[in-house]
Design a protein around this motif. Structure first.
Motif, PDB file in Angstrom:
ATOM      1  N   ALA A  16     -40.515  53.734  22.377  1.00 42.68           N
ATOM      2  CA  ALA A  16     -41.777  52.274  22.826  1.00 42.68           C
ATOM      3  C   ALA A  16     -41.084  51.082  23.141  1.00 42.68           C
ATOM      4  CB  ALA A  16     -42.394  52.320  21.295  1.00 42.68           C
ATOM      5  N   ALA A  17     -41.001  50.675  23.820  1.00 41.80           N
ATOM      6  CA  ALA A  17     -40.249  49.330  24.203  1.00 41.80           C
ATOM      7  C   ALA A  17     -40.257  48.478  23.870  1.00 41.80           C
ATOM      8  CB  ALA A  17     -41.156  48.537  26.039  1.00 41.80           C
ATOM      9  N   PRO A  18     -39.604  47.537  22.712  1.00 38.53           N
ATOM     10  CA  PRO A  18     -39.121  46.888  22.310  1.00 38.53           C
ATOM     11  C   PRO A  18     -39.559  45.231  22.802  1.00 38.53           C
ATOM     12  CG  PRO A  18     -37.133  46.926  22.982  1.00 38.53           C
ATOM     13  CD  PRO A  18     -37.892  47.907  23.526  1.00 38.53           C
ATOM     14  N   ALA A  19     -39.929  44.638  21.256  1.00 38.40           N
ATOM     15  CA  ALA A  19     -41.022  43.240  21.761  1.00 38.40           C
ATOM     16  C   ALA A  19     -40.343  42.183  22.642  1.00 38.40           C
ATOM     17  CB  ALA A  19     -41.276  43.308  20.382  1.00 38.40           C
ATOM     18  N   PHE A  20     -38.758  42.209  22.634  1.00 35.93           N
ATOM     19  CA  PHE A  20     -39.016  40.871  23.934  1.00 35.93           C
ATOM     20  C   PHE A  20     -38.668  41.681  24.997  1.00 35.93           C
ATOM     21  CE2 PHE A  20     -38.850  39.272  19.891  1.00 35.93           C
ATOM     22  CZ  PHE A  20     -39.846  38.690  19.460  1.00 35.93           C
ATOM     23  N   ALA A  21     -38.448  43.284  24.954  1.00 40.04           N
ATOM     24  CA  ALA A  21     -38.231  43.848  26.261  1.00 40.04           C
ATOM     25  C   ALA A  21     -38.674  43.122  27.509  1.00 40.04           C
ATOM     26  CB  ALA A  21     -37.690  45.059  26.400  1.00 40.04           C
ATOM     27  N   ALA A  22     -38.463  43.152  29.167  1.00 36.41           N
ATOM     28  CA  ALA A  22     -38.996  42.616  29.619  1.00 36.41           C
ATOM     29  C   ALA A  22     -38.427  43.771  31.202  1.00 36.41           C
ATOM     30  CB  ALA A  22     -38.901  41.149  30.447  1.00 36.41           C
ATOM     31  N   GLU A  23     -39.138  44.528  31.432  1.00 34.17           N
ATOM     32  CA  GLU A  23     -39.037  45.268  32.918  1.00 34.17           C
ATOM     33  C   GLU A  23     -38.834  44.050  34.515  1.00 34.17           C
ATOM     34  OE1 GLU A  23     -41.650  48.516  32.956  1.00 34.17           O
ATOM     35  OE2 GLU A  23     -42.878  47.544  34.914  1.00 34.17           O
ATOM     36  N   ARG A  24     -37.707  45.240  34.811  1.00 34.51           N
ATOM     37  CA  ARG A  24     -37.465  44.473  36.225  1.00 34.51           C
ATOM     38  C   ARG A  24     -36.829  45.583  36.583  1.00 34.51           C
ATOM     39  NH1 ARG A  24     -31.498  41.276  35.733  1.00 34.51           N
ATOM     40  NH2 ARG A  24     -32.289  41.496  37.574  1.00 34.51           N
ATOM     41  N   ALA A  71     -33.637  44.154  28.265  1.00 35.00           N
ATOM     42  CA  ALA A  71     -33.036  44.709  26.561  1.00 35.00           C
ATOM     43  C   ALA A  71     -32.558  45.617  26.887  1.00 35.00           C
ATOM     44  CB  ALA A  71     -33.844  44.568  26.283  1.00 35.00           C
ATOM     45  N   LYS A  72     -32.797  46.833  27.569  1.00 36.83           N
ATOM     46  CA  LYS A  72     -31.455  48.530  27.016  1.00 36.83           C
ATOM     47  C   LYS A  72     -29.830  48.406  28.325  1.00 36.83           C
ATOM     48  CE  LYS A  72     -34.968  50.345  25.509  1.00 36.83           C
ATOM     49  NZ  LYS A  72     -36.095  51.368  25.674  1.00 36.83           N
ATOM     50  N   ALA A  73     -30.814  48.082  29.666  1.00 35.07           N
ATOM     51  CA  ALA A  73     -29.931  48.330  30.935  1.00 35.07           C
ATOM     52  C   ALA A  73     -29.904  46.967  31.537  1.00 35.07           C
ATOM     53  CB  ALA A  73     -30.661  49.022  31.690  1.00 35.07           C
ATOM     54  N   ASP A  74     -28.543  46.845  32.540  1.00 37.37           N
ATOM     55  CA  ASP A  74     -28.602  45.650  33.243  1.00 37.37           C
ATOM     56  C   ASP A  74     -28.150  46.198  34.792  1.00 37.37           C
ATOM     57  OD1 ASP A  74     -26.070  46.042  33.087  1.00 37.37           O
ATOM     58  OD2 ASP A  74     -25.920  44.493  31.451  1.00 37.37           O
ATOM     59  N   VAL A  75     -27.725  45.103  35.666  1.00 34.22           N
ATOM     60  CA  VAL A  75     -27.398  45.670  37.086  1.00 34.22           C
ATOM     61  C   VAL A  75     -25.905  46.255  37.381  1.00 34.22           C
ATOM     62  CG1 VAL A  75     -26.954  44.893  39.932  1.00 34.22           C
ATOM     63  CG2 VAL A  75     -29.214  43.672  37.818  1.00 34.22           C
ATOM     64  N   ALA A  76     -25.422  46.458  36.362  1.00 36.24           N
ATOM     65  CA  ALA A  76     -23.772  46.003  35.988  1.00 36.24           C
ATOM     66  C   ALA A  76     -23.974  47.812  35.731  1.00 36.24           C
ATOM     67  CB  ALA A  76     -22.999  45.215  35.662  1.00 36.24           C
ATOM     68  N   ALA A  77     -25.100  48.064  34.922  1.00 31.78           N
ATOM     69  CA  ALA A  77     -24.412  49.459  34.045  1.00 31.78           C
ATOM     70  C   ALA A  77     -25.012  49.922  35.361  1.00 31.78           C
ATOM     71  CB  ALA A  77     -25.830  49.590  33.387  1.00 31.78           C
ATOM     72  N   LEU A  78     -26.008  49.947  35.981  1.00 25.62           N
ATOM     73  CA  LEU A  78     -26.814  50.577  37.064  1.00 25.62           C
ATOM     74  C   LEU A  78     -25.806  51.340  38.014  1.00 25.62           C
ATOM     75  CD1 LEU A  78     -30.122  48.587  37.545  1.00 25.62           C
ATOM     76  CD2 LEU A  78     -29.840  50.725  36.661  1.00 25.62           C
ATOM     77  N   ILE A  79     -25.053  49.978  38.293  1.00 23.41           N
ATOM     78  CA  ILE A  79     -24.074  49.891  39.229  1.00 23.41           C
ATOM     79  C   ILE A  79     -23.097  50.948  38.962  1.00 23.41           C
ATOM     80  CG2 ILE A  79     -21.928  49.038  40.451  1.00 23.41           C
ATOM     81  CD1 ILE A  79     -23.873  46.126  40.847  1.00 23.41           C
ATOM     82  N   LYS A  80     -22.262  50.500  37.954  1.00 25.04           N
ATOM     83  CA  LYS A  80     -21.810  51.693  37.196  1.00 25.04           C
ATOM     84  C   LYS A  80     -21.848  52.907  37.577  1.00 25.04           C
ATOM     85  CE  LYS A  80     -18.438  52.086  33.413  1.00 25.04           C
ATOM     86  NZ  LYS A  80     -18.746  54.033  33.399  1.00 25.04           N
ATOM     87  N   ALA A  81     -22.884  53.020  37.068  1.00 29.38           N
ATOM     88  CA  ALA A  81     -23.394  54.393  37.183  1.00 29.38           C
ATOM     89  C   ALA A  81     -23.570  55.148  38.572  1.00 29.38           C
ATOM     90  CB  ALA A  81     -25.012  54.778  36.082  1.00 29.38           C
TER      91      ALA A  81
END
Ligand SMILES: [Cu+2]
Length: 93
Positions: A16-24, A71-81
């Motif tokens: 389940a998504a955490p309370a304050f997570a936002a989808e981007r 809340a769990k991922a960011d653009v930098a992590a996507l680029i690194k992947a």
């Protein structure tokens, strides 16, 4: 390896998504996609990042459209992947 990554991404999808997570959603310009198999590798690499919910890779446009929980991922992590998989990428404006 592909089966394994798919299982991991499915498992993350069950939490389940955490309370304050936002989808981007971000569009990445992806380099080095030279054949029809490349988009699948890019997609699997992005799907394996915790927090990534949806990935659409276009071989024709050389892009990956990624929807993730910020809340769990960011653009930098996507680029690194993608870069670690052999496909350097950058946000497309
Ligand atoms: Cu290829």
């Amino acid at each position: 390896m592909f089966k394994h990554l798919t299982a991991v991404s499915l498992a993350f999808g069950l939490f389940a998504a955490p309370a304050f997570a936002a989808e981007r959603t971000v569009t990445l310009a992806v380099e080095n996609m030279t054949c029809g198999s490349c988009p699948f590798i890019v997609k699997e690499s992005l799907s394996a990042v915790p927090g990534v919910e949806k990935v659409e890779v276009s071989f024709e446009n050389k892009t990956a459209v990624v929807t993730f929980d910020d809340a769990k991922a960011d653009v930098a992590a996507l680029i690194k992947a993608t870069t670690d998989a052999g496909y350097p990428s950058a946000p497309k404006s």
